[in-house]
Design an enzyme around this catalytic site. Structure first.
Site, short mmCIF file in Angstrom:
data_model
loop_
_atom_site.label_atom_id
_atom_site.label_comp_id
_atom_site.label_asym_id
_atom_site.label_seq_id
_atom_site.Cartn_x
_atom_site.Cartn_y
_atom_site.Cartn_z
CG ASP A 195 25.97 36.25 30.65
OD1 ASP A 195 26.63 36.61 31.62
OD2 ASP A 195 25.18 37.85 29.56
CE LYS A 209 24.70 39.28 33.48
NZ LYS A 209 25.95 40.21 34.45
CG ASN A 260 21.54 38.29 30.99
OD1 ASN A 260 21.21 39.12 30.93
ND2 ASN A 260 22.73 37.59 31.38
CG ASP A 289 22.84 39.62 27.13
OD1 ASP A 289 23.31 39.81 26.31
OD2 ASP A 289 22.85 40.69 27.95
CB THR A 310 28.34 37.43 35.79
OG1 THR A 310 27.41 37.65 35.31
CG2 THR A 310 28.45 38.69 37.43
#
Length: 574
Positions: A387, A389, A392, A405, A424
């Site tokens: 995850d 990005k 985060n 996260d 995402t």
């Protein structure tokens, strides 16, 4: 993905095996609305008839036989964006998400296991670890030959090794004294040839000719060299010394005695569908502040995220890295789960990127290096993050970036894959979209996407909706025109991280993460200073005190039954 899924569904629908029990024909529908919940996990192949597609009462198009619609539903749970209505009697084939993903996973596992057995039977490979053999199995390609076709020709140069997975071949040799080839032997399924090419001896000493239709598993010398050796250094690397262990044990003893009632809420740091993140202060020592992630039990159950939350807790509590936000303790009461975490008051990297538009080369290098260190730690423990990005990545008071996260993180071990579709859309790797199974190499794909976004302000793959974004991703990084502001070395690293084939990605080769750290773009970068915390960050946030939340956006109060200000409640750990 649309074409890919259409092909798969076409084969499944008209095949005679496996899917007869799971693909259901729907014939003669007079009206059908995609938006109805009953169809939320189904994708459809139109075998016969015509349908009309509308959105908010506006006609978009008509579709005939051979078309697929509702494809996103077999990837993940999503809201339908259009209505499909029949114009004639139609014949539809429908497949649900669970069936599709189960079949893709089983097919991938069966093929991978078969390849592994072939490799283990070859003496050249018998000393290799399971992890390396698994990577070799991933990189092997199927090649097909017709009856009488030369697979290898005597005297030619070659760098390819072959394992026969189907059919038979004849091996012949031509002597200089005679033009007539001499039959040496026949080979069948499980036999191999051309192994000397992997060691550099590339003059073929015999002919290999297909005696019937033949399928071979093929690997070339470059792929072999990239994957053999060095992986043990990454997977067995120790990150925690005795001093650090003692520190964490003392830390655990301190937090074990704390209760929810020992904290006061100061301000809100973030808001999401899951709940909120609050800055909390220890009543007995007001200098000590923490981030308290407050999760709504009802939302977790409604979205079936129980296993993700348990995984997030376990992974974060065991993660002792300076580049990962610490989770100290968890609590629960009747309505909420609470995660007491390290407070990083420098703000989200995404907020800074939004305000600045883009980052300079050196700034991007620093944050990318922070992620590389976090990934090196996680991957050494067999954990995939999935995850990455800017949202985060959060800065501490010094300006160092940390991963936060871990809802999509998963411990998969070494040489293993997972099939869960998550992430995402703009950051999802091709193998996740195509349900081929993925491993830590998907994290290195996302690292390349992050670099591009930090340097330009937007990711390289982006469309008006997820399916269009996935189609753009499947076209590959080479179809993307890089802006001039991305330097030659940065572009080179991004393209090496975003290779379509996971086995070719930097970070997933024989030297692991060292290949990234030694890349030209990182030439002269002080990795040791980064690890020790002595390297000056490119952006030093203004944090005046342990309760300063000025680097975060303002958020409205939670009017949906917020937790009490004094944090009172049950103190049970979850």
């Amino acid at each position: 993905p649309t074409t890919h899924l259409a092909n798969i569904l076409s084969l499944w629908c008209f095949g005679k095996r496996m899917l007869q029990c799971v693909v259901k024909p729907l014939i003669g529908l007079s009206s059908f609305t995609v938006g109805k919940p009953v169809c939320s996990a189904l994708s459809f192949f139109l075998a016969d008839g015509k349908v009309e597609v509308t959105k908010e009462s506006m006609k978009l198009c008509t579709m005939g036989p051979g078309k697929v619609f509702g494809e996103l539903a077999i990837l993940y749970n999503c809201t339908r964006t259009a209505t499909v209505k029949t114009l004639t009697n139609v014949k539809l084939w429908a497949i649900d998400r669970q069936c599709f993903q189960t079949i893709m996973m089983r097919t991938g596992l069966i093929k991978h296991a078969e390849y592994m057995e072939f490799l283990k039977s070859v003496p050249t490979f018998q000393g290799l670890s399971e992890e390396i053999l698994s990577k070799l199995a991933d990189v092997m390609e199927e090649t097909h030959y017709g009856d009488g076709e030369y697979i290898i020709r005597q005297g030619a140069r070659g760098d390819t090794f072959f394992i026969i997975s189907k059919g038979k071949v004849n091996v012949t040799r031509e002597d200089s004294s005679s033009d007539v080839p001499v039959y040496l032997r026949g080979l069948g399924k499980g036999d191999w040839f051309g192994e000397k090419a992997l060691q550099g001896e590339d003059i073929r000493t015999a002919n290999v000719i297909a005696a019937e239709a033949v399928t071979c598993l093929v690997i070339d010398r470059d792929s072999f060299k990239h994957l053999i050796g060095g992986l043990e250094d990454v997977s067995n690397k120790g990150y925690e010394d005795a001093g650090a262990k003692a520190k964490y044990e003392a830390e655990n003893a301190f937090f074990c005695n704390l209760k929810l009632v020992d904290f006061n809420i100061i301000d809100t740091l973030g808001v999401g569908g899951f709940g909120r993140v609050e800055l909390v202060q220890l009543k007995s020592d007001e200098i000590k502040t923490f981030a308290m992630k407050i999760l709504k039990k009802r939302h977790i159950v409604d979205t079936r995220q129980q296993e993700h939350i348990r995984s997030e807790k376990q992974i974060m509590q065991e993660a002792h890295s300076d580049f990962i936000v610490r989770l100290y303790r968890t609590f629960k009461d009747a309505k909420y789960l609470y995660m007491l975490m390290e407070a990083c008051l420098g703000g989200e990297l995404w907020t800074i990127l939004r305000d600045r538009g883009s980052f300079e080369d050196s700034t991007t290098r620093f944050y990318t290096a922070c992620v590389v260190e976090a990934f090196a730690y996680l991957h050494s423990k067999g954990i995939i993050y999935r995850d990455l990005k800017p949202e985060n990545l959060i800065l501490d008071h010094r300006g160092y970036a940390k991963l936060v996260d871990f809802g999509f993180a998963k411990k998969i071990g070494f040489g293993k894959k997972t099939w869960t579709f998550c992430g995402t859309p703009e950051y999802v790797a091709p193998e996740i979209i195509l349900n081929k199974g993925h491993d830590i190499s998907a994290d290195y794909w996302s690292l390349g996407i992050l670099m591009y976004e930090l340097l330009t302000g937007s990711p390289p793959f982006s469309g008006p909706d997820p399916m269009k974004t996935y189609n753009i991703i499947l076209r590959g990084i080479d179809m993307i025109e890089f802006p001039k502001k991305i330097t030659k070395n940065a572009a080179n690293l991004i393209k090496k991280l975003c290779r379509d084939s996971p086995s070719e990605r930097l970070g997933n080769l024989k030297n692991g993460v060292k290949d990234i750290q030694k890349h030209k773009w990182f030439e002269g970068f002080n990795w040791e200073g980064l690890r020790k915390g002595t390297l000056t960050p490119p952006i030093i946030p203004d944090v005046s005190s342990s309760t300063d939340t000025s680097n975060f956006d303002s958020f409205p109060e939670d009017n949906d039954d917020p937790p009490p200000d004094d944090m009172s409640g049950w103190d049970t750990d979850f």
